[in-house]
Design a protein around this motif. Structure first.
Motif, PDB file in Angstrom:
ATOM      1  N   ARG A 191       2.057   9.381  37.005  1.00 10.58           N
ATOM      2  CA  ARG A 191       1.159   8.578  37.818  1.00 10.58           C
ATOM      3  C   ARG A 191       0.240   7.656  37.025  1.00 10.58           C
ATOM      4  O   ARG A 191      -0.321   6.721  37.591  1.00 10.58           O
ATOM      5  N   ASP A 192       0.056   7.891  35.739  1.00  9.34           N
ATOM      6  CA  ASP A 192      -0.848   7.027  34.979  1.00  9.34           C
ATOM      7  C   ASP A 192      -0.084   6.010  34.125  1.00  9.34           C
ATOM      8  O   ASP A 192      -0.656   5.397  33.230  1.00  9.34           O
ATOM      9  N   LYS A 193       1.193   5.803  34.426  1.00  6.50           N
ATOM     10  CA  LYS A 193       2.006   4.901  33.615  1.00  6.50           C
ATOM     11  C   LYS A 193       2.220   3.553  34.303  1.00  6.50           C
ATOM     12  O   LYS A 193       2.444   3.495  35.507  1.00  6.50           O
ATOM     13  N   SER A 194       2.127   2.493  33.512  1.00  4.00           N
ATOM     14  CA  SER A 194       2.379   1.136  33.994  1.00  4.00           C
ATOM     15  C   SER A 194       3.737   0.676  33.481  1.00  4.00           C
ATOM     16  O   SER A 194       4.053   0.866  32.297  1.00  4.00           O
ATOM     17  N   VAL A 195       4.521   0.082  34.367  1.00  2.00           N
ATOM     18  CA  VAL A 195       5.895  -0.285  34.040  1.00  2.00           C
ATOM     19  C   VAL A 195       6.050  -1.806  34.063  1.00  2.00           C
ATOM     20  O   VAL A 195       5.592  -2.477  35.004  1.00  2.00           O
ATOM     21  N   TYR A 196       6.713  -2.326  33.043  1.00  3.59           N
ATOM     22  CA  TYR A 196       7.027  -3.750  32.944  1.00  3.59           C
ATOM     23  C   TYR A 196       8.541  -3.881  32.772  1.00  3.59           C
ATOM     24  O   TYR A 196       9.121  -3.226  31.913  1.00  3.59           O
ATOM     25  N   ILE A 197       9.158  -4.722  33.593  1.00  2.00           N
ATOM     26  CA  ILE A 197      10.614  -4.876  33.567  1.00  2.00           C
ATOM     27  C   ILE A 197      10.973  -6.344  33.361  1.00  2.00           C
ATOM     28  O   ILE A 197      10.436  -7.221  34.043  1.00  2.00           O
ATOM     29  N   THR A 198      11.840  -6.600  32.405  1.00  2.00           N
ATOM     30  CA  THR A 198      12.418  -7.928  32.211  1.00  2.00           C
ATOM     31  C   THR A 198      13.924  -7.784  32.360  1.00  2.00           C
ATOM     32  O   THR A 198      14.549  -7.029  31.602  1.00  2.00           O
TER      33      THR A 198
END
Length: 286
Positions: A191-198
């Motif tokens: 729950r405390d993770k931020s995800v970035y997708i390319t």
């Protein structure tokens, strides 16, 4: 839990409230509300079956270099044709669905899976770079989801009840409620993770939506596990691009977006480190 994640300044108050609940599993152990990241680092996962030069590999290098430039620790994992993660037998299926491993086998996940889970757990930021094949992530990344984001590690299933199932059928048709439900369809532990997708596509970015695919299973799986999707950047129409167009226009635009994301990540990492230092000081004073 979500309040503490969204408003770090309120973590102390939230911790007191959670402590007052004194939740305990049936075995008497401490209740795991979520898996807190141990450091403000990034896990960069590049998935491309070729393992050779590609637009994805160039984008992953841009992510790695930009993160290092802004002072964010980054661990990189490359998933190519040599990496065949995924569920290969009934024991691995049982482990992924229940979080329990065959007692006759090792009591721990296979070495590679355990290492990847440790990286996921430690990192506050998860970055994925991959192409789209048949409206979906490559098989290697799908295997990562199956093996690494397993029950008991990345999420807990909610109790099954017919009333909840009927309610879900109604909520599915309500746009705002549907978005809210994604957060609570399971008990996500990331729950405390931020995800970035390319991600890259040969055709137009609208191609996914035309065939009813608004997102990939990667985005849905990470949301199911409680993670926050901070951005999804699509580098599309690559099949019709010349090498000159890719080098002079497409890649520089994607690289600029990556640099912007990395600056935002650095700010979040600095804020998290500052709040952790304050918390440690308060604990020492007590």
């Amino acid at each position: 839990v979500d309040t503490a994640v969204a408003v770090p300044q309120a973590k102390g108050i939230c911790d007191v409230a959670l402590g007052a609940l004194a939740l305990r599993p049936s075995d008497g152990s401490n209740f795991l509300y979520y898996r807190p990241s141990t450091r403000p680092s990034a896990l960069l996962v590049l998935c491309h079956p070729s393992g050779g030069p590609s637009m994805c590999s160039s984008l992953a290098k841009a992510w790695e270099d930009s993160l290092k430039e802004v002072g964010v620790e980054v661990n990189r994992v490359d998933l190519d044709g040599q990496h065949q993660l995924g569920l290969k037998n009934s024991q691995e299926l049982q482990a992924a669905l229940t979080g329990r491993h065959d007692p006759a086998a090792s009591g721990e996940p296979p070495g590679q899976i355990a290492e990847l889970q440790a990286l996921v757990e430690a990192s506050q930021f998860l970055v994925f770079v991959h192409p789209i094949f048949w409206f979906e992530v490559p098989a290697q990344l799908k295997g990562f989801q199956e093996s690494v984001l397993s029950s008991g590690f990345a999420f807990r299933k909610l109790p099954n009840h017919w009333l909840m199932n009927r309610a879900a059928g109604v909520i599915e048709r309500v746009p705002v409620a549907r978005t809210y439900m994604r957060r609570y369809a399971a008990y996500g532990l990331l729950r405390d993770k931020s995800v970035y997708i390319t991600r890259t596509q040969g055709g137009p970015s609208a191609g996914m939506g035309i065939f009813g695919h608004q997102v990939t299973s990667l985005e849905s799986s990470l949301q199911f596990c409680g993670a926050h999707i901070s951005s999804v950047d699509v580098v599309a129409e690559l099949d019709g691009m010349s090498r000159a167009q890719l080098e002079e226009r497409v890649f520089p635009q994607a690289e600029a977006a990556i640099r912007t994301h990395c600056r935002a990540i650095a700010r979040k990492a600095q804020q998290g480190a500052h709040l952790k230092a304050l918390t440690d000081c308060e604990a020492c004073s007590k």
